[in-house]
Design a protein around this motif. Structure first.
Motif, PDB file in Angstrom:
ATOM      1  N   GLY A   1       0.812  -1.209   0.000  1.00 10.86           N
ATOM      2  CA  GLY A   1       0.000   0.000   0.000  1.00 10.86           C
ATOM      3  C   GLY A   1       0.847   1.261   0.000  1.00 10.86           C
ATOM      4  O   GLY A   1       0.528   2.237  -0.694  1.00 10.86           O
ATOM      5  N   LEU A   2       1.942   1.254   0.761  1.00 16.64           N
ATOM      6  CA  LEU A   2       2.846   2.403   0.801  1.00 16.64           C
ATOM      7  C   LEU A   2       3.487   2.643  -0.564  1.00 16.64           C
ATOM      8  O   LEU A   2       3.564   3.787  -1.030  1.00 16.64           O
ATOM      9  CB  LEU A   2       3.929   2.181   1.870  1.00 16.64           C
ATOM     10  CG  LEU A   2       4.970   3.286   2.009  1.00 16.64           C
ATOM     11  CD1 LEU A   2       4.337   4.548   2.564  1.00 16.64           C
ATOM     12  CD2 LEU A   2       6.102   2.819   2.916  1.00 16.64           C
ATOM     13  N   VAL A   3       3.929   1.580  -1.202  1.00 15.71           N
ATOM     14  CA  VAL A   3       4.553   1.705  -2.526  1.00 15.71           C
ATOM     15  C   VAL A   3       3.546   2.255  -3.538  1.00 15.71           C
ATOM     16  O   VAL A   3       3.846   3.172  -4.304  1.00 15.71           O
ATOM     17  CB  VAL A   3       5.124   0.349  -2.996  1.00 15.71           C
ATOM     18  CG1 VAL A   3       5.590   0.407  -4.431  1.00 15.71           C
ATOM     19  CG2 VAL A   3       6.267  -0.088  -2.088  1.00 15.71           C
ATOM     20  N   THR A   4       2.341   1.706  -3.522  1.00 14.59           N
ATOM     21  CA  THR A   4       1.302   2.155  -4.444  1.00 14.59           C
ATOM     22  C   THR A   4       0.940   3.614  -4.184  1.00 14.59           C
ATOM     23  O   THR A   4       0.836   4.415  -5.123  1.00 14.59           O
ATOM     24  CB  THR A   4       0.049   1.264  -4.312  1.00 14.59           C
ATOM     25  OG1 THR A   4       0.433  -0.088  -4.563  1.00 14.59           O
ATOM     26  CG2 THR A   4      -1.031   1.678  -5.289  1.00 14.59           C
ATOM     27  N   ALA A   5       0.748   3.962  -2.915  1.00 19.67           N
ATOM     28  CA  ALA A   5       0.410   5.344  -2.562  1.00 19.67           C
ATOM     29  C   ALA A   5       1.517   6.306  -2.981  1.00 19.67           C
ATOM     30  O   ALA A   5       1.239   7.419  -3.451  1.00 19.67           O
ATOM     31  CB  ALA A   5       0.153   5.453  -1.067  1.00 19.67           C
TER      32      ALA A   5
ATOM     33  N   ALA B   1       5.466   2.901 -12.084  1.00 21.15           N
ATOM     34  CA  ALA B   1       6.368   2.143 -11.211  1.00 21.15           C
ATOM     35  C   ALA B   1       5.702   1.840  -9.873  1.00 21.15           C
ATOM     36  O   ALA B   1       5.822   0.730  -9.348  1.00 21.15           O
ATOM     37  CB  ALA B   1       7.663   2.918 -10.990  1.00 21.15           C
ATOM     38  N   GLY B   2       4.990   2.805  -9.306  1.00 22.59           N
ATOM     39  CA  GLY B   2       4.307   2.590  -8.032  1.00 22.59           C
ATOM     40  C   GLY B   2       3.242   1.514  -8.133  1.00 22.59           C
ATOM     41  O   GLY B   2       3.122   0.664  -7.250  1.00 22.59           O
ATOM     42  N   LEU B   3       2.462   1.560  -9.208  1.00 21.51           N
ATOM     43  CA  LEU B   3       1.419   0.544  -9.381  1.00 21.51           C
ATOM     44  C   LEU B   3       2.019  -0.834  -9.648  1.00 21.51           C
ATOM     45  O   LEU B   3       1.559  -1.840  -9.099  1.00 21.51           O
ATOM     46  CB  LEU B   3       0.469   0.940 -10.511  1.00 21.51           C
ATOM     47  CG  LEU B   3      -0.404   2.171 -10.241  1.00 21.51           C
ATOM     48  CD1 LEU B   3      -1.233   2.511 -11.478  1.00 21.51           C
ATOM     49  CD2 LEU B   3      -1.292   1.970  -9.038  1.00 21.51           C
ATOM     50  N   LEU B   4       3.061  -0.893 -10.483  1.00 17.44           N
ATOM     51  CA  LEU B   4       3.697  -2.175 -10.798  1.00 17.44           C
ATOM     52  C   LEU B   4       4.352  -2.790  -9.561  1.00 17.44           C
ATOM     53  O   LEU B   4       4.096  -3.950  -9.219  1.00 17.44           O
ATOM     54  CB  LEU B   4       4.734  -2.007 -11.914  1.00 17.44           C
ATOM     55  CG  LEU B   4       5.548  -3.257 -12.241  1.00 17.44           C
ATOM     56  CD1 LEU B   4       4.647  -4.324 -12.851  1.00 17.44           C
ATOM     57  CD2 LEU B   4       6.689  -2.914 -13.175  1.00 17.44           C
TER      58      LEU B   4
ATOM     59  N   GLY C   1       3.869  -1.938  -6.434  1.00 18.75           N
ATOM     60  CA  GLY C   1       2.850  -2.170  -5.418  1.00 18.75           C
ATOM     61  C   GLY C   1       2.125  -3.481  -5.652  1.00 18.75           C
ATOM     62  O   GLY C   1       1.857  -4.238  -4.716  1.00 18.75           O
ATOM     63  N   LEU C   2       1.811  -3.748  -6.923  1.00 15.42           N
ATOM     64  CA  LEU C   2       1.161  -5.013  -7.268  1.00 15.42           C
ATOM     65  C   LEU C   2       2.078  -6.193  -6.964  1.00 15.42           C
ATOM     66  O   LEU C   2       1.649  -7.197  -6.383  1.00 15.42           O
ATOM     67  CB  LEU C   2       0.752  -5.025  -8.735  1.00 15.42           C
ATOM     68  CG  LEU C   2       0.139  -6.329  -9.261  1.00 15.42           C
ATOM     69  CD1 LEU C   2      -1.189  -6.603  -8.561  1.00 15.42           C
ATOM     70  CD2 LEU C   2      -0.046  -6.265 -10.764  1.00 15.42           C
ATOM     71  N   LEU C   3       3.351  -6.078  -7.334  1.00 15.47           N
ATOM     72  CA  LEU C   3       4.306  -7.150  -7.053  1.00 15.47           C
ATOM     73  C   LEU C   3       4.449  -7.380  -5.547  1.00 15.47           C
ATOM     74  O   LEU C   3       4.515  -8.526  -5.085  1.00 15.47           O
ATOM     75  CB  LEU C   3       5.666  -6.840  -7.668  1.00 15.47           C
ATOM     76  CG  LEU C   3       5.765  -6.980  -9.186  1.00 15.47           C
ATOM     77  CD1 LEU C   3       7.098  -6.431  -9.677  1.00 15.47           C
ATOM     78  CD2 LEU C   3       5.596  -8.430  -9.598  1.00 15.47           C
ATOM     79  N   ALA C   4       4.482  -6.291  -4.776  1.00 13.95           N
ATOM     80  CA  ALA C   4       4.593  -6.428  -3.321  1.00 13.95           C
ATOM     81  C   ALA C   4       3.339  -7.088  -2.746  1.00 13.95           C
ATOM     82  O   ALA C   4       3.429  -7.917  -1.828  1.00 13.95           O
ATOM     83  CB  ALA C   4       4.828  -5.070  -2.671  1.00 13.95           C
ATOM     84  N   ALA C   5       2.169  -6.747  -3.284  1.00 10.81           N
ATOM     85  CA  ALA C   5       0.920  -7.361  -2.817  1.00 10.81           C
ATOM     86  C   ALA C   5       0.877  -8.848  -3.169  1.00 10.81           C
ATOM     87  O   ALA C   5       0.460  -9.678  -2.352  1.00 10.81           O
ATOM     88  CB  ALA C   5      -0.282  -6.638  -3.403  1.00 10.81           C
ATOM     89  N   VAL C   6       1.326  -9.197  -4.370  1.00 12.24           N
ATOM     90  CA  VAL C   6       1.391 -10.608  -4.763  1.00 12.24           C
ATOM     91  C   VAL C   6       2.361 -11.353  -3.853  1.00 12.24           C
ATOM     92  O   VAL C   6       2.087 -12.463  -3.397  1.00 12.24           O
ATOM     93  CB  VAL C   6       1.789 -10.761  -6.256  1.00 12.24           C
ATOM     94  CG1 VAL C   6       2.152 -12.195  -6.591  1.00 12.24           C
ATOM     95  CG2 VAL C   6       0.669 -10.259  -7.154  1.00 12.24           C
TER      96      VAL C   6
ATOM     97  N   LEU D   1      10.970 -10.675  -1.682  1.00 12.25           N
ATOM     98  CA  LEU D   1      12.402 -10.410  -1.556  1.00 12.25           C
ATOM     99  C   LEU D   1      12.920  -9.642  -2.771  1.00 12.25           C
ATOM    100  O   LEU D   1      13.645  -8.652  -2.633  1.00 12.25           O
ATOM    101  CB  LEU D   1      13.157 -11.733  -1.390  1.00 12.25           C
ATOM    102  CG  LEU D   1      14.620 -11.665  -0.992  1.00 12.25           C
ATOM    103  CD1 LEU D   1      14.762 -11.065   0.389  1.00 12.25           C
ATOM    104  CD2 LEU D   1      15.228 -13.057  -1.022  1.00 12.25           C
ATOM    105  N   GLY D   2      12.531 -10.076  -3.964  1.00 12.93           N
ATOM    106  CA  GLY D   2      12.971  -9.392  -5.183  1.00 12.93           C
ATOM    107  C   GLY D   2      12.424  -7.987  -5.299  1.00 12.93           C
ATOM    108  O   GLY D   2      13.143  -7.052  -5.674  1.00 12.93           O
ATOM    109  N   THR D   3      11.156  -7.814  -4.946  1.00 12.84           N
ATOM    110  CA  THR D   3      10.526  -6.502  -5.048  1.00 12.84           C
ATOM    111  C   THR D   3      11.151  -5.507  -4.072  1.00 12.84           C
ATOM    112  O   THR D   3      11.550  -4.411  -4.466  1.00 12.84           O
ATOM    113  CB  THR D   3       9.014  -6.615  -4.775  1.00 12.84           C
ATOM    114  OG1 THR D   3       8.442  -7.525  -5.710  1.00 12.84           O
ATOM    115  CG2 THR D   3       8.334  -5.268  -4.902  1.00 12.84           C
ATOM    116  N   SER D   4      11.249  -5.893  -2.820  1.00 16.65           N
ATOM    117  CA  SER D   4      11.806  -4.968  -1.830  1.00 16.65           C
ATOM    118  C   SER D   4      13.307  -4.752  -2.065  1.00 16.65           C
ATOM    119  O   SER D   4      13.809  -3.648  -1.853  1.00 16.65           O
ATOM    120  CB  SER D   4      11.540  -5.458  -0.410  1.00 16.65           C
ATOM    121  OG  SER D   4      12.042  -6.747  -0.211  1.00 16.65           O
TER     122      SER D   4
END
Length: 109
Positions: free
Chosen positions: A12-16, A33-36, A38-43, A59-62
């Protein structure tokens, strides 16, 4: 199965952050980038919630965000948004790595 609330909060923080970058500066790249990410972090949070050892997407996203935003922070020395995202991403990496190293009790057959 425990829900990965920290992972979902990070998503949510990344998306926001991406949405705020678009609204404040008109940056379409920040929005995408935020939506992409954010989606990867949510998945990643969903996968970790289903199977605690399945942390590779998170791990890859963060890790990617920590590296990219860390370089941006070093270059600009501006806390917002690069410094905040660097700190959040590094904390997420620490959470994931600590979770990976925890010993889980074996279930009796």
């Amino acid at each position: 199965m425990a829900v990965d609330w920290i992972g979902y909060s990070y998503a949510g923080l990344v998306t926001a952050g991406g949405i705020m970058g678009y609204l404040k500066a008109g940056s379409v790249m920040s929005l995408v980038a935020g939506l992409l990410f954010g989606l990867l972090a949510a998945v990643g949070a969903y996968l970790a919630s289903q199977q605690p050892k399945n942390v590779w997407v998170s791990l890859g996203t963060s890790g990617a965000l920590a590296a990219v935003m860390g370089v941006r922070f070093i270059n600009t020395l501006k806390f917002m948004p690069a410094g905040l995202m660097t700190i959040a991403s590094v904390l997420m990496l620490v959470k994931i790595i600590v979770g990976m190293t925890k010993k889980r009790p074996n279930k009796a057959l």
